[in-house]
Design a protein around this motif. Structure first.
Motif, mmCIF file in Angstrom:
data_model
loop_
_atom_site.group_PDB
_atom_site.id
_atom_site.type_symbol
_atom_site.label_atom_id
_atom_site.label_comp_id
_atom_site.label_asym_id
_atom_site.label_seq_id
_atom_site.Cartn_x
_atom_site.Cartn_y
_atom_site.Cartn_z
ATOM 1 N N UNK A 1 0.814 -1.210 0.000
ATOM 2 C CA UNK A 1 0.000 0.000 0.000
ATOM 3 C C UNK A 1 0.851 1.265 0.000
ATOM 4 N N UNK A 2 2.007 1.236 0.654
ATOM 5 C CA UNK A 2 2.825 2.439 0.757
ATOM 6 C C UNK A 2 3.852 2.589 -0.354
ATOM 7 N N UNK A 3 4.640 1.568 -0.599
ATOM 8 C CA UNK A 3 5.735 1.737 -1.569
ATOM 9 C C UNK A 3 5.387 1.246 -2.968
ATOM 10 N N UNK A 4 4.347 0.431 -3.088
ATOM 11 C CA UNK A 4 3.927 -0.057 -4.395
ATOM 12 C C UNK A 4 4.727 -1.227 -4.925
ATOM 13 N N UNK A 5 5.689 -1.728 -4.143
ATOM 14 C CA UNK A 5 6.477 -2.888 -4.578
ATOM 15 C C UNK A 5 5.670 -4.164 -4.433
ATOM 16 N N UNK B 1 -0.506 -7.662 7.193
ATOM 17 C CA UNK B 1 -1.664 -6.815 7.439
ATOM 18 C C UNK B 1 -1.346 -5.821 8.553
ATOM 19 N N UNK B 2 -1.630 -4.556 8.289
ATOM 20 C CA UNK B 2 -1.429 -3.502 9.287
ATOM 21 C C UNK B 2 -2.782 -2.924 9.663
ATOM 22 N N UNK C 1 7.255 2.653 13.066
ATOM 23 C CA UNK C 1 8.427 3.374 13.572
ATOM 24 C C UNK C 1 8.408 4.866 13.258
ATOM 25 N N UNK C 2 7.503 5.300 12.420
ATOM 26 C CA UNK C 2 7.465 6.702 12.011
ATOM 27 C C UNK C 2 6.112 7.326 12.348
ATOM 28 N N UNK C 3 6.154 8.368 13.149
ATOM 29 C CA UNK C 3 4.927 9.096 13.461
ATOM 30 C C UNK C 3 4.303 9.713 12.220
ATOM 31 N N UNK C 4 5.140 10.160 11.287
ATOM 32 C CA UNK C 4 4.654 10.767 10.043
ATOM 33 C C UNK C 4 3.855 9.746 9.221
ATOM 34 N N UNK C 5 4.381 8.536 9.105
ATOM 35 C CA UNK C 5 3.685 7.490 8.349
ATOM 36 C C UNK C 5 2.421 7.069 9.074
ATOM 37 N N UNK C 6 2.502 6.901 10.384
ATOM 38 C CA UNK C 6 1.316 6.532 11.162
ATOM 39 C C UNK C 6 0.232 7.587 11.012
ATOM 40 N N UNK D 1 -5.008 9.390 8.864
ATOM 41 C CA UNK D 1 -5.831 10.274 8.036
ATOM 42 C C UNK D 1 -6.572 9.474 6.964
ATOM 43 N N UNK D 2 -5.842 8.582 6.312
ATOM 44 C CA UNK D 2 -6.475 7.726 5.311
ATOM 45 C C UNK D 2 -7.599 6.906 5.952
ATOM 46 N N UNK D 3 -7.313 6.317 7.117
ATOM 47 C CA UNK D 3 -8.307 5.488 7.798
ATOM 48 C C UNK D 3 -9.536 6.268 8.202
#
Length: 119
Positions: free
Chosen positions: A6-10, A16-17, A51-56, A61-63
């Motif tokens: 979902x994040x990097x597209x690889x 599951x997160x 590990x990243x507040x920015x990513x969380x 926001x998406x959720x």
């Protein structure tokens, strides 16, 4: 399972997160607020969801956007389920007033499945 992160597209082995964890994890499951991430984006990399507040924050926001849109909740109803508001007023305005026209639609667009993130 293998698939697109979902994040990097690889194309990777995915995990599951739950977007809202801890005490809110059952509600994340109930409302489908999960994403599939590669191990790097989920828990290993410094910019990973755990590990990243920015990513969380981005995922929160998406959720919230997804929950409010799919459940047709107000901000207050979302807070009742998840304890906190993660969206700014422009983003909420776009969800709560979908029939009104507003020229700056990009002000409240969020990440969608398959999007490349800016970090």
């Amino acid at each position: 399972m293998k698939g697109i992160c979902f994040l990097c597209g690889n194309y990777e082995q995915l995990e599951e997160h739950h977007i809202f964890g801890g005490a809110r994890r059952p509600a994340s499951t109930k409302y489908g607020l999960t994403v599939h991430l590669c191990p790097w984006c989920h828990r290993i990399d410094a910019d990973s969801a755990h590990r990243s507040g920015k990513t969380a924050d981005l995922l929160h926001k998406y959720g919230q956007h997804k929950a409010m849109t799919e459940q047709r909740w107000s901000r207050e109803e979302f807070i009742a389920h998840f304890g906190k508001n993660y969206l700014d007023e422009a983003q909420i305005w776009g969800i709560e007033h979908p029939d009104d026209s507003w020229e700056n639609e990009s002000a409240f667009q969020l990440v969608e499945e398959g999007a490349v993130l800016p970090f």
